[in-house]
Structures are given as structure tokens and as C-alpha cells.
Design a protein around this motif. Structure first.
Motif, short mmCIF file in Angstrom:
data_model
loop_
_atom_site.label_atom_id
_atom_site.label_comp_id
_atom_site.label_asym_id
_atom_site.label_seq_id
_atom_site.Cartn_x
_atom_site.Cartn_y
_atom_site.Cartn_z
N ALA A 25 0.83 -1.21 0.00
CA ALA A 25 0.00 0.00 0.00
C ALA A 25 0.87 1.26 0.00
N PHE A 26 1.93 1.23 0.78
CA PHE A 26 2.84 2.38 0.83
C PHE A 26 3.46 2.64 -0.54
N GLY A 27 3.86 1.57 -1.20
CA GLY A 27 4.43 1.70 -2.54
C GLY A 27 3.44 2.26 -3.54
N ALA A 28 2.21 1.75 -3.48
CA ALA A 28 1.19 2.15 -4.44
C ALA A 28 0.70 3.58 -4.21
N HIS A 29 0.63 3.99 -2.95
CA HIS A 29 0.04 5.29 -2.64
C HIS A 29 1.05 6.35 -2.23
N GLY A 30 2.12 5.93 -1.56
CA GLY A 30 3.05 6.91 -1.04
C GLY A 30 4.30 7.12 -1.88
N ARG A 32 4.57 6.11 -5.41
CA ARG A 32 4.36 6.10 -6.86
C ARG A 32 4.86 7.38 -7.52
N SER A 33 4.63 8.51 -6.90
CA SER A 33 5.04 9.77 -7.52
C SER A 33 6.48 10.17 -7.15
N LEU A 34 7.09 9.44 -6.24
CA LEU A 34 8.43 9.79 -5.77
C LEU A 34 9.55 8.97 -6.40
N ASN A 38 12.35 2.08 -12.34
CA ASN A 38 13.24 1.03 -11.81
C ASN A 38 12.99 0.78 -10.34
N ALA A 39 12.98 1.85 -9.57
CA ALA A 39 12.79 1.72 -8.12
C ALA A 39 11.42 1.14 -7.79
N LEU A 40 10.39 1.57 -8.52
CA LEU A 40 9.05 1.01 -8.29
C LEU A 40 9.02 -0.48 -8.65
N GLY A 41 9.76 -0.86 -9.67
CA GLY A 41 9.85 -2.28 -10.03
C GLY A 41 10.50 -3.10 -8.93
N MET A 89 17.19 -0.48 -1.73
CA MET A 89 17.65 0.10 -3.00
C MET A 89 16.58 1.01 -3.61
N ALA A 90 15.32 0.59 -3.53
CA ALA A 90 14.25 1.42 -4.09
C ALA A 90 14.18 2.77 -3.39
N LEU A 91 14.50 2.79 -2.10
CA LEU A 91 14.45 4.03 -1.33
C LEU A 91 15.74 4.84 -1.40
#
Length: 127
Positions: A25-30, A32-34, A38-41, A89-91
Motif C-alpha cells: 500500500a505504501f508503494g502504491a500510494h506513497g 508512486r510519484s516519488l 526502476n525503483a518502483l519495479g 535500493m528502491a528508497l
């Protein structure tokens, strides 16, 4: 103490699942725009592997198979290392963590192989 250890797969799986839902949920909502694609993947891959292994640990705990503690420990450690390095890594964590990620994957694979081996051994002993 033995009863506490026999509940480990169920407890670990439940906690990993709860965190997986929260991180998803954090990835999808918090995030996504940041984050870039690659990082979202990486984040999505981490959530998926974490959830699959959480569900598997819950099933393993519910099945109450003999000698399932070692596979459960390997699956849990592998999931934490694999998903954890991808989350970091994504963060924005250092890219060298990508060299650690396969250690987690290898531990997950080893957990599945050990579980299969233990199931084969248990089946042969009962025959």
C-alpha cells in the motif's frame, strides 16, 4: 520451548504478510510519484516475493509437518534479505545491495529444497 518453535512458521508468515500489505500500500500510494520506474519495479518485486513466501510460511505452519523449522528459517531469512535489500535500493540505498539480494534468493531456494528433502525423507520413513 518446542511448541514455541513449532509456531515459528505461522508467526513469521503472518508478520511478513502484514508488512507485505503495508509495504504494498505504501508503494502504491506513497511512493508512486516519488520513485522512478526502476525503483518502483524493485519495490513491487520485493512485495510480491514477500507475500508469496509469507503465505507459504503460513501454510507450512498450518500443516504442522515434522522437521519444518529449518525450511521455515531459511525461507524467512531469505525473504527478509531478498525483499529488504530491494526495499532499501528502491528508497535510495546503495546499489551494492543488489549484490546481496541473490543471497536472499538462494536462501529461499534452499528452504524449498530442504522442505522437499524433508518431505521425501518423512514419506520414506512412514512406508
Amino acid at each position: 520451548m518446542h511448541n514455541d518453535l513449532s509456531r515459528f512458521p505461522l508467526i513469521a508468515g503472518s508478520l511478513l504478510a502484514a508488512l507485505g500489505v503495508a509495504f504494498g500500500a505504501f508503494g502504491a500510494h506513497g511512493l508512486r510519484s516519488l520513485l522512478d520506474a526502476n525503483a518502483l519495479g524493485w519495490w513491487q518485486t520485493a512485495v510480491e516475493y514477500q507475500m508469496w513466501h509469507a503465505i507459504s510460511l503460513i501454510a507450512l505452519g498450518a500443516a504442522r509437518l515434522p522437521r519444518s523449522l529449518l525450511p521455515a528459517l531459511l525461507l524467512t531469512a531469505g525473504t527478509v534479505i531478498f525483499a529488504g535489500t530491494l526495499y532499501l535500493m528502491a528508497l535510495g540505498g546503495p546499489r551494492w545491495l543488489g549484490a546481496v539480494t541473490p543471497i536472499g534468493g538462494s536462501l529461499m531456494i534452499l528452504g524449498w529444497v530442504v522442505l522437499a528433502w524433508q518431505a521425501l525423507r518423512t514419506g520414506k520413513q512412514r512406508s
